[in-house]
Scaffold this motif. Structure first.
Motif, PDB file in Angstrom:
ATOM      1  N   GLY A  23       0.821  -1.206   0.000  1.00 21.69           N
ATOM      2  CA  GLY A  23       0.000   0.000   0.000  1.00 21.69           C
ATOM      3  C   GLY A  23       0.852   1.252   0.000  1.00 21.69           C
ATOM      4  O   GLY A  23       1.963   1.274   0.526  1.00 21.69           O
ATOM      5  N   LYS A  24       0.348   2.288  -0.617  1.00 15.40           N
ATOM      6  CA  LYS A  24       1.055   3.572  -0.682  1.00 15.40           C
ATOM      7  C   LYS A  24       0.598   4.537   0.401  1.00 15.40           C
ATOM      8  O   LYS A  24       1.225   5.552   0.653  1.00 15.40           O
ATOM      9  CB  LYS A  24       0.853   4.220  -2.058  1.00 15.40           C
ATOM     10  CG  LYS A  24       1.267   3.352  -3.210  1.00 15.40           C
ATOM     11  CD  LYS A  24       2.743   3.083  -3.181  1.00 15.40           C
ATOM     12  CE  LYS A  24       3.131   2.229  -4.384  1.00 15.40           C
ATOM     13  NZ  LYS A  24       4.473   1.709  -4.276  1.00 15.40           N
ATOM     14  N   GLY A  25      -0.533   4.211   1.027  1.00 12.82           N
ATOM     15  CA  GLY A  25      -1.071   5.080   2.057  1.00 12.82           C
ATOM     16  C   GLY A  25      -2.467   4.637   2.442  1.00 12.82           C
ATOM     17  O   GLY A  25      -2.930   3.573   2.020  1.00 12.82           O
ATOM     18  N   CYS A  26      -3.116   5.475   3.241  1.00  7.51           N
ATOM     19  CA  CYS A  26      -4.434   5.127   3.751  1.00  7.51           C
ATOM     20  C   CYS A  26      -5.256   6.400   3.910  1.00  7.51           C
ATOM     21  O   CYS A  26      -4.729   7.431   4.332  1.00  7.51           O
ATOM     22  CB  CYS A  26      -4.270   4.425   5.100  1.00  7.51           C
ATOM     23  SG  CYS A  26      -5.818   3.973   5.888  1.00  7.51           S
ATOM     24  N   VAL A  27      -6.529   6.296   3.580  1.00  7.92           N
ATOM     25  CA  VAL A  27      -7.468   7.401   3.778  1.00  7.92           C
ATOM     26  C   VAL A  27      -8.603   6.868   4.623  1.00  7.92           C
ATOM     27  O   VAL A  27      -9.067   5.748   4.430  1.00  7.92           O
ATOM     28  CB  VAL A  27      -8.003   7.927   2.429  1.00  7.92           C
ATOM     29  CG1 VAL A  27      -9.094   8.965   2.647  1.00  7.92           C
ATOM     30  CG2 VAL A  27      -6.877   8.500   1.592  1.00  7.92           C
ATOM     31  N   PHE A  38      -1.060   8.431  14.815  1.00  3.60           N
ATOM     32  CA  PHE A  38      -0.491   7.452  13.894  1.00  3.60           C
ATOM     33  C   PHE A  38       0.094   8.120  12.655  1.00  3.60           C
ATOM     34  O   PHE A  38       0.561   7.446  11.744  1.00  3.60           O
ATOM     35  CB  PHE A  38      -1.555   6.439  13.466  1.00  3.60           C
ATOM     36  CG  PHE A  38      -2.232   5.793  14.648  1.00  3.60           C
ATOM     37  CD1 PHE A  38      -1.577   4.843  15.422  1.00  3.60           C
ATOM     38  CD2 PHE A  38      -3.513   6.170  15.017  1.00  3.60           C
ATOM     39  CE1 PHE A  38      -2.193   4.269  16.523  1.00  3.60           C
ATOM     40  CE2 PHE A  38      -4.141   5.599  16.112  1.00  3.60           C
ATOM     41  CZ  PHE A  38      -3.471   4.646  16.871  1.00  3.60           C
ATOM     42  N   GLY A  39       0.040   9.443  12.628  1.00  2.00           N
ATOM     43  CA  GLY A  39       0.592  10.186  11.499  1.00  2.00           C
ATOM     44  C   GLY A  39      -0.424  10.678  10.490  1.00  2.00           C
ATOM     45  O   GLY A  39      -0.069  11.311   9.507  1.00  2.00           O
ATOM     46  N   LEU A  63       7.687   8.524   3.318  1.00  2.74           N
ATOM     47  CA  LEU A  63       8.126   9.512   4.309  1.00  2.74           C
ATOM     48  C   LEU A  63       9.122  10.528   3.763  1.00  2.74           C
ATOM     49  O   LEU A  63       9.601  11.379   4.514  1.00  2.74           O
ATOM     50  CB  LEU A  63       8.718   8.790   5.523  1.00  2.74           C
ATOM     51  CG  LEU A  63       7.768   7.834   6.234  1.00  2.74           C
ATOM     52  CD1 LEU A  63       8.484   7.131   7.376  1.00  2.74           C
ATOM     53  CD2 LEU A  63       6.536   8.566   6.728  1.00  2.74           C
ATOM     54  N   ARG A  64       9.436  10.453   2.475  1.00  2.55           N
ATOM     55  CA  ARG A  64      10.372  11.432   1.906  1.00  2.55           C
ATOM     56  C   ARG A  64       9.765  12.832   1.981  1.00  2.55           C
ATOM     57  O   ARG A  64       8.549  12.995   1.813  1.00  2.55           O
ATOM     58  CB  ARG A  64      10.683  11.095   0.455  1.00  2.55           C
ATOM     59  CG  ARG A  64      11.416   9.778   0.283  1.00  2.55           C
ATOM     60  CD  ARG A  64      11.595   9.439  -1.175  1.00  2.55           C
ATOM     61  NE  ARG A  64      10.285   9.316  -1.814  1.00  2.55           N
ATOM     62  CZ  ARG A  64      10.068   9.447  -3.117  1.00  2.55           C
ATOM     63  NH1 ARG A  64      11.051   9.686  -3.935  1.00  2.55           N
ATOM     64  NH2 ARG A  64       8.850   9.309  -3.607  1.00  2.55           N
ATOM     65  N   PRO A  65      10.594  13.838   2.245  1.00  4.81           N
ATOM     66  CA  PRO A  65      10.072  15.216   2.356  1.00  4.81           C
ATOM     67  C   PRO A  65       9.315  15.689   1.116  1.00  4.81           C
ATOM     68  O   PRO A  65       8.379  16.466   1.219  1.00  4.81           O
ATOM     69  CB  PRO A  65      11.332  16.062   2.571  1.00  4.81           C
ATOM     70  CG  PRO A  65      12.347  15.113   3.082  1.00  4.81           C
ATOM     71  CD  PRO A  65      12.018  13.762   2.498  1.00  4.81           C
TER      72      PRO A  65
END
Length: 84
Positions: A23-27, A38-39, A63-65
């Motif tokens: 996964g690339k992320g969560c919504v 949790f960020g 997490l890259r800027p």
């Protein structure tokens, strides 16, 4: 009972599982006070019809800027639609 840390443990486990599955992320739709730990953030350009914008939250696993938060209209799978 609440305040035993079970919800937090479950969230951490789910986030880690999503990462291992690629996964690339969560919504999600929820309380920033809880999910912020949790960020999860509240990107202003992310919306869901019928939901106050402040409750639409996203967590980017990159997490890259220079990584960007998602934007646009969110739709959830029909399995999450509840009718009375």
């Amino acid at each position: 009972k609440q305040r035993q840390g079970i919800g937090s443990m479950l969230m951490r486990a789910v986030i880690e599982r999503m990462k291992t599955l690629g996964g690339k992320g969560c919504v999600l739709v929820g309380d920033r006070a809880f999910y912020g730990r949790f960020g999860f953030q509240n990107p202003l350009e992310l919306t869901h019809e019928g939901v106050p914008q402040e409750f639409v939250l996203a967590l980017n696993f990159d997490l890259r800027p220079e990584a960007r938060m998602p934007k646009g209209a969110v739709t959830f799978h029909s399995a999450f639609l509840v009718t009375a």
